[in-house]
Design a protein around this motif. Structure first.
Motif, PDB file in Angstrom:
ATOM      1  N   ALA A   1       0.836  -1.200   0.000  1.00  0.00           N
ATOM      2  CA  ALA A   1       0.000   0.000   0.000  1.00  0.00           C
ATOM      3  C   ALA A   1       0.873   1.252   0.000  1.00  0.00           C
ATOM      4  O   ALA A   1       0.511   2.279  -0.597  1.00  0.00           O
ATOM      5  CB  ALA A   1      -0.922   0.001   1.218  1.00  0.00           C
ATOM      6  N   GLY A   2       2.023   1.172   0.647  1.00  0.00           N
ATOM      7  CA  GLY A   2       2.938   2.307   0.674  1.00  0.00           C
ATOM      8  C   GLY A   2       3.446   2.639  -0.712  1.00  0.00           C
ATOM      9  O   GLY A   2       3.596   3.815  -1.063  1.00  0.00           O
ATOM     10  N   LYS A   3       3.703   1.626  -1.538  1.00  0.00           N
ATOM     11  CA  LYS A   3       4.174   1.875  -2.900  1.00  0.00           C
ATOM     12  C   LYS A   3       3.120   2.624  -3.704  1.00  0.00           C
ATOM     13  O   LYS A   3       3.430   3.553  -4.459  1.00  0.00           O
ATOM     14  CB  LYS A   3       4.517   0.551  -3.589  1.00  0.00           C
ATOM     15  CG  LYS A   3       5.735  -0.158  -3.033  1.00  0.00           C
ATOM     16  CD  LYS A   3       6.145  -1.331  -3.904  1.00  0.00           C
ATOM     17  CE  LYS A   3       6.695  -0.875  -5.229  1.00  0.00           C
ATOM     18  NZ  LYS A   3       7.242  -1.986  -6.034  1.00  0.00           N
ATOM     19  N   GLN A   4       1.864   2.234  -3.549  1.00  0.00           N
ATOM     20  CA  GLN A   4       0.800   2.902  -4.284  1.00  0.00           C
ATOM     21  C   GLN A   4       0.651   4.352  -3.836  1.00  0.00           C
ATOM     22  O   GLN A   4       0.462   5.255  -4.650  1.00  0.00           O
ATOM     23  CB  GLN A   4      -0.522   2.152  -4.081  1.00  0.00           C
ATOM     24  CG  GLN A   4      -1.683   2.710  -4.881  1.00  0.00           C
ATOM     25  CD  GLN A   4      -1.431   2.675  -6.374  1.00  0.00           C
ATOM     26  OE1 GLN A   4      -0.910   1.695  -6.908  1.00  0.00           O
ATOM     27  NE2 GLN A   4      -1.794   3.747  -7.061  1.00  0.00           N
ATOM     28  N   THR A   5       0.766   4.577  -2.530  1.00  0.00           N
ATOM     29  CA  THR A   5       0.644   5.936  -2.006  1.00  0.00           C
ATOM     30  C   THR A   5       1.795   6.810  -2.489  1.00  0.00           C
ATOM     31  O   THR A   5       1.608   7.981  -2.828  1.00  0.00           O
ATOM     32  CB  THR A   5       0.617   5.912  -0.469  1.00  0.00           C
ATOM     33  OG1 THR A   5      -0.469   5.084  -0.037  1.00  0.00           O
ATOM     34  CG2 THR A   5       0.427   7.305   0.099  1.00  0.00           C
ATOM     35  N   LEU A   6       3.000   6.253  -2.530  1.00  0.00           N
ATOM     36  CA  LEU A   6       4.146   7.011  -3.028  1.00  0.00           C
ATOM     37  C   LEU A   6       3.954   7.402  -4.490  1.00  0.00           C
ATOM     38  O   LEU A   6       4.297   8.517  -4.893  1.00  0.00           O
ATOM     39  CB  LEU A   6       5.422   6.186  -2.868  1.00  0.00           C
ATOM     40  CG  LEU A   6       5.988   6.086  -1.454  1.00  0.00           C
ATOM     41  CD1 LEU A   6       7.123   5.061  -1.408  1.00  0.00           C
ATOM     42  CD2 LEU A   6       6.488   7.434  -0.972  1.00  0.00           C
ATOM     43  N   ALA A   7       3.397   6.487  -5.279  1.00  0.00           N
ATOM     44  CA  ALA A   7       3.159   6.783  -6.693  1.00  0.00           C
ATOM     45  C   ALA A   7       2.184   7.947  -6.837  1.00  0.00           C
ATOM     46  O   ALA A   7       2.347   8.818  -7.699  1.00  0.00           O
ATOM     47  CB  ALA A   7       2.625   5.543  -7.407  1.00  0.00           C
ATOM     48  N   GLU A   8       1.168   7.975  -5.977  1.00  0.00           N
ATOM     49  CA  GLU A   8       0.172   9.042  -6.042  1.00  0.00           C
ATOM     50  C   GLU A   8       0.746  10.391  -5.617  1.00  0.00           C
ATOM     51  O   GLU A   8       0.241  11.441  -6.033  1.00  0.00           O
ATOM     52  CB  GLU A   8      -1.013   8.673  -5.146  1.00  0.00           C
ATOM     53  CG  GLU A   8      -1.781   7.432  -5.628  1.00  0.00           C
ATOM     54  CD  GLU A   8      -2.768   6.932  -4.597  1.00  0.00           C
ATOM     55  OE1 GLU A   8      -2.806   7.521  -3.495  1.00  0.00           O
ATOM     56  OE2 GLU A   8      -3.505   5.975  -4.891  1.00  0.00           O
TER      57      GLU A   8
END
Length: 225
Positions: free
Chosen positions: A63-70
């Motif tokens: 989930a952290g990877k997705q948030t970083l992408a956003e």
């Protein structure tokens, strides 16, 4: 006979009382053991939950990877520098030489960041903490050139100082990009980008349910392609 009967009854009563006391004591021991077992189970559960809180962060790495992408654009590190350029203009007409010197100054704003698309990097939970395996940062946008000013340091009678100023101004954006590409590998820029990335990821993980502690986050650079 009556005395014998009374003695027998008394003996029977004593036996019954003794048996009752033994039964009560045995039941008390069982209840005490059950209570201790239940308390021990609660302690084990609490300990497991507490220990789980120290590793719970691993459940949120995806989930952290997705948030970083956003948040990729917001995580860009901005560097502002004062830049300048000078040009000597020489011109000769009918054997008459003329020399002029013009200079421009401007403020260049550089934005550096990591490629945070989920497929471009990895998050690894290790014994030493969290490692972010990623490519080195780069310019994420064309540098902005603002507050451009010029000066004629030395004017020649035949030189086109105004034309030189226009040419220098037009080349300022190109020079700023070249300068920014060189700056991307500067240790100070790397440190600034790493700080922005690790602080955001740390903050995200600490806010997740059940997470009691987040370990040190370290950036590991992938080899250049």
């Amino acid at each position: 006979m009556k005395r014998i009967a009374w003695i027998s009854c008394a003996a029977l009563a004593v036996c019954l009382l003794t048996a009752g006391a033994a039964s009560w004591w045995a039941q008390h021991r069982v209840d005490s053991a059950l209570a201790q077992t239940a308390q021990l189970q609660r302690q084990v559960t609490e300990l497991n939950n507490a220990l789980l809180g120290y590793t719970r962060y691993t459940s949120y790495l995806t989930a952290g990877k997705q948030t970083l992408a956003e948040q990729m654009k917001l995580l860009a590190a901005t560097v502002v520098r004062e830049e300048g350029a000078t040009q000597i203009i020489e011109k000769s007409v009918l054997g008459i030489a003329s020399t002029g010197v013009v200079a421009i100054t401007y403020t260049a704003e550089y934005a550096f960041g990591f490629d945070l698309r989920p497929e471009s990097y990895e998050l690894h939970a290790t014994n030493g903490g969290i490692e972010v395996h990623i490519h080195r940062p780069a310019l994420v946008a064309a540098p902005a050139v603002i507050n451009l000013q010029h000066r004629i340091l030395s004017g020649g009678l035949l030189t086109d100082n105004k034309g030189a100023v226009i040419k220098l101004s037009q080349e300022a954006a190109k020079r700023a990009r070249q300068q920014g590409e060189a700056m991307a590998s500067d240790p100070a820029v790397l440190a600034l980008c790493e700080k922005s990335l690790t602080e955001f990821l740390y903050g995200f993980l600490t806010k997740q349910p059940g997470v009691k502690q987040v370990p040190r986050i370290r950036v590991v650079y992938k080899p250049s392609a």
